[in-house]
Scaffold this active site. Structure first.
Site, PDB file in Angstrom:
ATOM      1  N   SER A   1      21.508   4.652 -10.403  1.00  0.00           N
ATOM      2  CA  SER A   1      20.578   3.757 -10.214  1.00  0.00           C
ATOM      3  C   SER A   1      21.500   2.568  -9.391  1.00  0.00           C
ATOM      4  O   SER A   1      22.442   2.382  -9.842  1.00  0.00           O
ATOM      5  CB  SER A   1      19.552   3.016 -11.462  1.00  0.00           C
ATOM      6  OG  SER A   1      19.277   1.929 -11.120  1.00  0.00           O
TER       7      SER A   1
ATOM      8  N   TYR B   1      20.606  -0.383 -20.019  1.00  0.00           N
ATOM      9  CA  TYR B   1      20.000   0.573 -18.825  1.00  0.00           C
ATOM     10  C   TYR B   1      21.094   0.322 -17.778  1.00  0.00           C
ATOM     11  O   TYR B   1      21.622   1.044 -17.433  1.00  0.00           O
ATOM     12  CB  TYR B   1      18.614   0.167 -18.519  1.00  0.00           C
ATOM     13  CG  TYR B   1      18.414   1.174 -17.047  1.00  0.00           C
ATOM     14  CD1 TYR B   1      17.899   2.354 -17.452  1.00  0.00           C
ATOM     15  CD2 TYR B   1      18.571   0.753 -15.898  1.00  0.00           C
ATOM     16  CE1 TYR B   1      17.662   3.183 -16.521  1.00  0.00           C
ATOM     17  CE2 TYR B   1      18.072   1.532 -14.875  1.00  0.00           C
ATOM     18  CZ  TYR B   1      17.740   2.805 -15.097  1.00  0.00           C
ATOM     19  OH  TYR B   1      17.325   3.618 -14.038  1.00  0.00           O
TER      20      TYR B   1
END
Length: 261
Positions: free
Chosen positions: A144, A157
């Site tokens: 990501s 995350y």
């Protein structure tokens, strides 16, 4: 159906990017191992679509944070087809929280997110390496922009995706020349996973903001990400150790302050 077709494991392939990748590979003649943790009904739909495209499939439930499940996934592919040509580490989880609310996070949040996203990636690579070496295969990790820009749903995350990026570079060196290892780094993806996690109103707000600050003024669909993954598997014969930014150019402007759910 051709039993000698190339074989791919796609973790977290019941929905979203994983499902789109599994189906894209099936349409190109690959046999696929479809993995899910909780989304059994959706995984069966993915399996049916892959079979309709002419692929042989295996449907395997497993949590990649558990090493035994990772080893079972790899062994299932080899037992069925006697080969493994590609691994897509797509399974992922997150927790959502505002930057100012760090006290709401605890070690358990980090352990769960890191366990699936980072440790799971490592365990799947370790389980698959002997078979991928024999096939001179490829690994694609789904990371990501959170891992490079430091923006995302939460600190755990962001940390997990940074770890995936670092492992991608390490494995690209350690596993060459037999195995190519790359990562894709999307920003917001127009999938149900984001909408369900954030809630529809917050999702639409974040999507609009992300598109507004991106040079290409768009967000990636699961199919967009799947196409890049498949290119890295099939076509990128001289590419390894790359972190491909699939963010419509978001990284060109640094790290904008996106609203949080």
């Amino acid at each position: 159906m051709n039993p000698s077709s190339r074989v791919a494991i796609v973790t977290g392939s019941g929905t979203g990017v994983g499902a789109a990748t599994a189906l894209g590979l099936a349409r190109r003649g690959w046999n696929v191992v479809i993995n899910y943790s909780r989304s059994a009904a959706e995984a069966r739909e993915t399996e049916a679509a892959c079979r309709a495209a002419g692929a042989q499939t295996l449907l395997v439930q497993g949590d990649v944070s558990r090493d035994a499940d990772c080893r079972a996934l790899a062994q299932a592919a080899v037992d069925r087809w006697q080969r493994l040509d590609a691994l897509v580490n797509n399974a992922g989880v997150s927790v959502f929280g505002k930057d100012a609310e760090w006290d709401a996070l605890d070690a358990r949040a980090f352990e769960r997110v890191m366990g699936v996203n980072a440790v799971g990636t490592f365990q799947m690579v370790r389980a698959c390496v002997p078979h991928l070496k024999a096939a001179r295969g490829a690994i694609v990790n789904v990371s990501s922009v959170a891992g490079s820009l430091g923006i995302g749903s939460s600190v755990p995350y962001v940390a997990s995706k940074g770890a995936i990026n670092a492992m991608t570079l390490h494995f690209a060196r350690a596993l060459a020349p037999e195995i190519r290892v790359n990562a894709v780094c999307p920003a917001l993806i127009t999938s149900r996973w984001f909408s369900d996690a954030m809630g529809p109103a917050a999702y639409e707000q974040i999507k609009a903001r992300s598109e507004a600050v991106s040079p290409l003024q768009r967000a990636s669909s699961p199919q967009d990400v799947a196409e890049a993954i498949i290119w890295l598997i099939e076509g990128a014969r001289t590419v390894t150790g790359e972190l491909i930014q699939l963010d419509a150019g978001l990284h060109l402007g640094g790290a904008p302050a996106l609203p949080k759910a």
